[in-house]
Every structure is written in structure tokens, then in C-alpha cells.
Design an enzyme around this catalytic site. Structure first.
Site, PDB file in Angstrom:
ATOM      1  CB  SER B 220      39.005  42.176  42.889  1.00  0.00           C
ATOM      2  OG  SER B 220      37.711  42.450  43.299  1.00  0.00           O
ATOM      3  CG  HIS B 234      41.102  48.575  40.819  1.00  0.00           C
ATOM      4  ND1 HIS B 234      39.936  49.295  40.688  1.00  0.00           N
ATOM      5  CD2 HIS B 234      40.803  47.535  41.650  1.00  0.00           C
ATOM      6  CE1 HIS B 234      38.980  48.728  41.400  1.00  0.00           C
ATOM      7  NE2 HIS B 234      39.468  47.661  42.000  1.00  0.00           N
ATOM      8  CG  ASN B 236      35.256  44.769  41.575  1.00  0.00           C
ATOM      9  OD1 ASN B 236      34.134  45.259  41.562  1.00  0.00           O
ATOM     10  ND2 ASN B 236      35.538  43.679  42.255  1.00  0.00           N
ATOM     11  CE1 TYR B 237      33.737  46.096  34.513  1.00  0.00           C
ATOM     12  CE2 TYR B 237      35.788  44.871  34.187  1.00  0.00           C
ATOM     13  CZ  TYR B 237      35.000  46.008  33.963  1.00  0.00           C
ATOM     14  OH  TYR B 237      35.494  47.045  33.219  1.00  0.00           O
ATOM     15  NE  ARG B 238      30.541  45.877  42.675  1.00  0.00           N
ATOM     16  CZ  ARG B 238      31.260  46.962  42.403  1.00  0.00           C
ATOM     17  NH1 ARG B 238      32.536  46.867  42.033  1.00  0.00           N
ATOM     18  NH2 ARG B 238      30.735  48.165  42.508  1.00  0.00           N
ATOM     19  N   GLY B 390      36.848  38.777  61.618  1.00  0.00           N
ATOM     20  CA  GLY B 390      37.286  37.512  61.039  1.00  0.00           C
ATOM     21  C   GLY B 390      37.585  37.596  59.556  1.00  0.00           C
ATOM     22  CB  ALA B 391      37.790  40.435  57.206  1.00  0.00           C
ATOM     23  CD  GLU B 394      48.267  39.074  54.756  1.00  0.00           C
ATOM     24  OE1 GLU B 394      48.800  39.370  53.679  1.00  0.00           O
ATOM     25  OE2 GLU B 394      48.559  39.623  55.835  1.00  0.00           O
ATOM     26  CB  SER B 395      41.868  38.156  50.506  1.00  0.00           C
ATOM     27  OG  SER B 395      42.376  36.842  50.579  1.00  0.00           O
TER      28      SER B 395
END
Lengths: 432, 432
Positions: B220, B234, B236-238, B390-391, B394-395
Site C-alpha cells: 500500500s 494512492h 494498493n495491490y494484494r 491492538g491495531a 500509526e500504520s
């Protein structure tokens, strides 16, 4: 009947009896759509006779398309509480799980009552609450204008089936980066689905009807000062009522609260703020402050940051006859509202001209970012409003600061004032 | 087997075979929790031997508590698509409707395969996709560092049951206000509930099992330039895969896209961006560009503003064997990724040093506010991530701009460039 601020209420009642309301508009299409800007005026602009924001005189109507949604949005928090299935209305006229446009007989009745007898202490709570929030909006706006030395921009509109709203916004003033003080009054109809959801908290609601008329009125404000040493403050008080087929009151409840969001902790400020609220609560019930302080800490919790939005205050909802009688609860809400200016003014007076550094300004901007995160990610009222088609987005997002900042992996220095604030936000304290 | 960028892939494969991976860590508690800052290093820092971000050498582990969630969050969009019931995991180890921590046999198998044979064109798609995204992350980060003249901060972590992530963030650089380029690799287990939801799009999934192992990997990036004339971009490849009990592939699919968000329209820039993407699409299927361009306009629609986030690009999801064979789709994704730098670099080169006025900067800040609104209110991946306890916040929020602005009732002047942009955002155009 207990009235916490009888003088204010009396003034509100007198004011609202001065001029008759215009006849109820039943057909939105009869209105000429006007650009919202055309409806702006300055509160207490010397060049024109002073017109209280609540008075019916010179206001014009907004384009019909926006009106229902506008009303819904302003008290989104309130209406959200009755539609907890996260299904906002899907259209303005036939919303899904939300509000249906139907013949609002309580609106007609209220309108007639206002024209014929004015608003008195014997009027229905709907009319007294409307008068009360408008009077307070005017008081607060005038006080803040004096403090800031700038004028609020006022946008006012009517709703086609009764009710309306007034948005007062001050932007880039001398003291405030952004300040919004809004009132909204909504008459509508709840479909069966919404009623059955609301019954969880209000057993008076009849589960066997297809729809119920409702009324909602509230005042919301958010003040974001320029000075990083001065805290942001938020307040919202609202009243909700449903009517039986014969127009008598079915269920009713009050909700609201106020909370403080500092960038730098001045313990004396937080104590002063909480002390004032606690005094207002204590005058009505010795348990209220601790109950509603806890509720506030829970509601304004930014889950994904594991911190509260600020140092809290009070928050409550669904206060109905199972809590206390209507007069007692109205008196309580009046006390809370009355405590607002005394709780915040001394703080902003002390902090608005304090010196600050660029580093402190940046910290404020980072905290503004957290404020945005709470409002856009977690606040139920904002989410409900934004998901309502045709919503007046500018009024919903009035609560956002003028400017905000997101800095990757920013961490306060060990032992710094910034770190102390974060510590308190991670573990809410008892202040009084 | 079709490979769009065989040289790049070969390089990636070679690189990934150089050093054996560390044995799979089965017990998080065996690691010493380290503060994330301790793990930072500069990509291509001259003072140390150049270490590609994807290489296993010097990386350390983050506190065990954060790792599973970190992995989940980085490809929140992807994982969200399998848990459409809006129920994010409720805890890190036993998430509700999300991912369960179980013995990840495909992770063990992949780890063994990497150690024994390295990664080749005959390796499972999981390993090839991982190598591919890491290679591209490195290429993109190095290119952007050269362009900006600043270094990215790199945070790297492993996940306890296999996989891990690399966050590369450049903040307040010479060209970029904020730039983030992240990769993430996750091994986990899908509970029955999630499987049955995913079956709507992937019939290969077995509805009769209690759980399925899964693998997910993605890259991302979001780049926010300083100059208001330069657009935000932007990408994003997944890739997603589930495994049968015997470790063979059960279901798999690719998703992703890229889109451009200008503050000022330079038609030639938008045409160049779309032209490059279209060429990449056309090389694989003449229908792809128009299908995925439409999908992009629909996905990046800011409903409450009734405008798109930007001028679009492409977006797709769930591309599996019902679309094309795996090699063809991997080749397509490789082409799309390969088109990124050529599609954006000429634009940023042309715009990064253009003169701008304070008014134009303010408009950029207002548009940044809209970007925040989309990401925090509507983006499914962000919502899913932020609601995951708990994520690594910041990311997730790396995608937000450094600064943003909300101005009450701001409206572009009639006939202005700002008004033209808004017009295009309200009615997406065909650019090529």
C-alpha cells in the site's frame, strides 16, 4: 415546578410569545429554494434591529431537498440512539429504519398553541425546551461574540413539517479558531422498526403501532480556541418525545452533556470545569455527577488510541420517568446548561492570551487530529448524520477544527507536559 | 507462464534466496519486546551496508502483543472483504468473525521451502507475491528518496506465526509532506463464519470446515506532496489465498488499484495517469480498464459530499479463477504495479516546483480535509483496522495527510479552477 434559571426561561417565554409563528408549511414544493448564503445575517448587527436567533421574523427557507435531513442531522446523536441498528435513513422521504414524512399533528398542535397562547410554564415540554435552547443559544453566542470581538455567521432554516434549525458559526476569530453553536427542532414520524429498538430503553413506547410521531430539540456547541493553552469544549443538551395517536405524550427523555479537551493540562482549569458541573448535578441528585462523569469517560473514548478525547465532564441519555419526573429532569438540564458559561469562561479568559511556542502549536494541531478521529470514526451522531442522504454536511462537520495534523509515530518527550496529558487521557481521573 | 516484469521478479527471487530465513517463531513470548523505534533504520544508509527492506537480516521483532494486529491492519481492506458483517476481531488471539491464532502449516511449509529451495518461478504464488511486493517497495522507496532528497524511516516487524510487515514513511520531506509505502504478509486462520461470508464471491471455499488457513500479502502506498499543484496518489495491490487441510491451495484472489487526487486539475496529468494504467490493463484484457475505472469511481465516492475522492484510476477485488488463471492475473497485477512509477513520476516532476499562492495552499488543505473524511468515514479497510483491538494505528493512519483544514461553508468562486475540480469530482469523466 423547579426551575433552575427562572429569569432566563421567563425571558425565553416572553420572547417566543412576541410574534406569531408562520402557518405550518405542508408542502415543501411551495417554497422557493434559496441558496443558504442568502439567509445569513449577523446576530446583533448594529445596522439592523437586533433580532434574536430564535425569533421567526426575517428567516427564509432553505431548498426543500435539504430540510428534512438538516433537521435529522443536527440532533443526530439523539436520533441515532433510537436507531441503533446502524441503518441511517436511506432517502429523505421514506427513510429505512429512520423517520417518515407524515402529517405531524403535534407540530400542528404546537404551532396553533404558540399562536394562540404563546409559550408559558404550562405549555408542553416540547415548546418549553425549544424556547429554552434558543434562549441559551442567543446568550451563549452573544457572550462569545463579546469575548472574541468577532461576529458569528448565522444560518437559519425551517423544516417543511414544523421545526427548523439555526447554525451560528464563528471562524478564524480573535480567540476562536472555530466556534459553532447550533439549535435544531425536528417533528417527524418513527416507523415500527425504530420503535421496537427504542423500547429497550423506554418501555412506555407502544410496540403495536405502525408508527409514532416524535419531536426532538437540542442545542450543540463546539469551541476550538486558537491558543494551544486554551481547551476545546463541547456541549449538547436535547429532549425527545413521542406522541400517542390522540396527540398526548407517549414517551419522553432528556440527554446530553459537556466535556473539555485541553492540549495542555492546567489542573485548576479541569477542576474548575468539573466542580461547576458537579455543583449543577448535586443540586438535583447526589449520584448524578459520578454516574454521568463515568458515562462521559466511556462515551468519549477513542478506542483505537486507547485514550479519552479529553478530560471529560458529564454525558447522559434516556433520562425519563424511570429516573425522575419530567419537571425535575428539565430543571436538571437547565442547571447543566446554566453551568456552561460559568464553567468555561474563566478558563478561556485565563488562557486565551498566554504565550505559546511553535512546538506547542504543533502539539495542539496533533490533538486536533485526534479530535477529528473521534468525531469521524467513533461519534455515533456524526456517523448517523453523514450517512443520511442529503444531510447538511457543513452543519455536522462544524464540530471539526479549522486545522489538524497527523504526524507519523509522534511521541511526547519523557517527562514533558504533553506526555502528562496523554497519561491522563489513558487513565481518566477524578477531578473533584 | 506470463511474467510482465521478469527482470524485476528475477531480481526479487535472487534477493530472497540469498539468506536463509530465521526459523519460524512459534512462541511470541520467547522474543524480547522492543520499542518500535529501536527497529528503525534508514534504507540505503551509506554508513551501513545497503540492506533491502525485504531481506531478513537485521530486523527485530515488535512486542508480541502488537504483531497479529499489525498484520491484520496492513491489509485491512483485503481482510475486510472477507468479513463483511462489520464485525472486526474483538481480541488479538481469539477474534470474533476474524482470524484465529492456530498452527499455520502453510507458513511452516513456506518457511521451509524458502530455506531449502529459495523462491523461484515454480514456488507457490504466496512466496512469489511476497517477493514481488517487497521488491517493488524497495524500488519505489529508492526512487522517491532520490526524487525527494530525503530518507524514509523504516519500521519492520515479524509476526509470531509467520509473515510480517515493513512500513516506510517519509515525513516533511522536500517534495512530500507525507509519503508512506507499506508491505504486509499475514498467515492466519479463518473461522467458519468468515468462510461462509467469503463464499459469496469464492465458490471454491469449503463451507463444511470449521476453519481454513489463509495467507495475505499486499503493498500500500499514499504520497501527499507539499505543492498544491501536485496530486496525491494512492496504490494498493494484494493477494489472498486459503489452504486445504493438506496444505494445497483452496481459493485465491487478487485485488487492488491506484487512484489520483489532485487539488488543481491539469488535464494532461490526469490523461497521462489514466493512459498508463489503461495500457497496463489493455495488455491483459481490453475490458479491464473500463470495468476497473468504473469500480474505482464507485469505491472512492465520498457519499456525504456527493463527490469522488479524486479523479480515479482503477480498483478491483476478488479476481480469481472465474476471471482468469492465476498466472495471467499475477501478470496483470505485475503490469499494474509496473505502471505506477511511470504514471506518477512525470506528474510530480512537472508540478513539485511550480509556484503557488497562499490561497492555493489553503485549497489544498481543504482538499486534504476531504481526503481525511473519506479515509476515516468511508474506507472499509481503515474502519476495519481501527476497530481491530491492538491495531498498529500509526500504520493505518499513515495514509492521512500531515495537515488538513475544515472551513465552514467554503465554496469555490464561480468560474475558478477550484470550482472546475469540484465539478469533475461530482461527475467522473472519461480521460482516455
Amino acid at each position: 415546578m423547579a426551575l433552575a434559571r427562572p429569569a432566563v426561561l421567563d425571558a425565553a417565554l416572553r420572547q417566543c410569545t412576541r410574534a406569531p409563528r408562520r402557518p405550518l408549511c405542508r408542502h415543501a414544493d411551495q417554497h422557493i429554494p434559496l441558496h443558504p448564503r442568502l439567509q445569513r445575517r449577523w446576530i446583533s448587527d448594529g445596522s439592523r434591529p437586533p433580532v434574536p436567533p430564535g425569533s421567526p421574523g426575517p428567516s427564509k427557507v432553505i431548498a426543500p431537498k435539504t430540510r428534512l435531513a438538516v433537521g435529522i442531522v443536527f440532533i443526530g446523536t439523539l436520533i441515532y440512539s433510537m436507531a441503533t441498528g446502524n441503518d441511517p435513513p436511506t432517502s429523505q422521504d421514506t427513510p429505512k429504519g429512520g423517520i417518515q414524512a407524515e402529517s405531524p399533528t403535534i407540530a400542528e398542535r404546537d404551532n396553533l398553541s404558540k399562536r394562540e397562547s404563546g409559550i408559558t410554564a404550562h405549555s408542553p415540554m416540547r415548546l418549553r425546551m425549544e424556547a429554552f435552547i434558543k434562549e441559551n443559544q442567543q446568550d451563549i453566542v452573544r457572550t462569545l461574540e463579546t469575548l472574541d470581538g468577532s461576529r458569528f455567521v448565522v444560518d437559519k432554516w425551517d423544516r417543511p413539517h414544523g421545526g427548523g434549525g439555526i447554525s451560528c458559526v464563528l471562524q478564524d476569530g480573535n480567540v476562536f479558531e472555530k466556534a459553532g453553536v447550533n439549535t435544531s427542532v425536528v417533528y417527524g414520524s418513527l416507523p415500527r422498526q425504530a420503535i421496537s429498538k427504542m423500547r429497550a430503553n423506554h418501555k412506555a413506547l407502544d410496540p403495536d403501532v405502525e408508527s409514532l410521531e416524535f419531536f426532538a430539540a437540542g442545542l450543540s456547541l463546539v469551541l476550538h480556541p486558537h491558543n494551544p493553552m486554551a481547551p476545546t469544549v463541547h456541549l449538547n443538551y436535547r429532549y425527545f418525545e413521542t406522541a400517542n395517536a390522540d396527540g398526548t405524550t407517549n414517551a419522553w427523555w432528556f440527554g446530553g452533556g459537556t466535556d473539555l479537551t485541553p492540549n495542555y493540562l492546567f489542573d485548576e482549569d479541569v477542576i474548575h470545569f468539573h466542580r461547576n458541573i458537579k455543583d449543577a448535578c448535586d443540586a438535583h441528585d447526589k449520584d448524578y455527577y459520578s454516574r454521568f462523569k463515568k458515562w462521559c469517560d466511556e462515551y468519549f473514548h477513542v478506542k483505537h488510541r486507547n485514550e479519552t478525547r479529553g478530560v471529560g465532564g458529564i454525558f447522559f441519555d434516556d433520562l425519563d420517568e424511570s429516573e425522575k419526573d419530567q419537571e425535575s429532569l428539565f430543571a436538571f438540564v437547565q442547571s447543566c446548561m446554566g453551568a456552561f458559561l460559568p464553567s468555561y469562561l474563566p478558563i478561556i479568559q485565563k488562557r486565551k492570551d498566554m504565550p505559546w511556542t511553535e512546538r506547542e502549536k504543533q502539539w495542539q494541531q496533533l490533538r486536533r487530529g485526534r479530535y477529528v478521529e473521534f468525531n469521524l470514526v467513533h461519534d455515533r451522531g456524526t456517523a448517523f448524520g453523514l450517512n443520511t442522504p442529503g444531510a447538511r454536511v457543513e452543519s455536522i462537520l462544524m464540530s471539526l477544527p479549522l486545522t489538524a495534523r497527523w504526524q507519523y509515530q509522534h511521541e511526547p518527550e519523557k517527562g514533558s507536559r504533553e506526555e502528562r496529558l496523554v497519561g491522563v487521557l489513558k487513565k481518566p481521573q477524578e477531578w473533584v
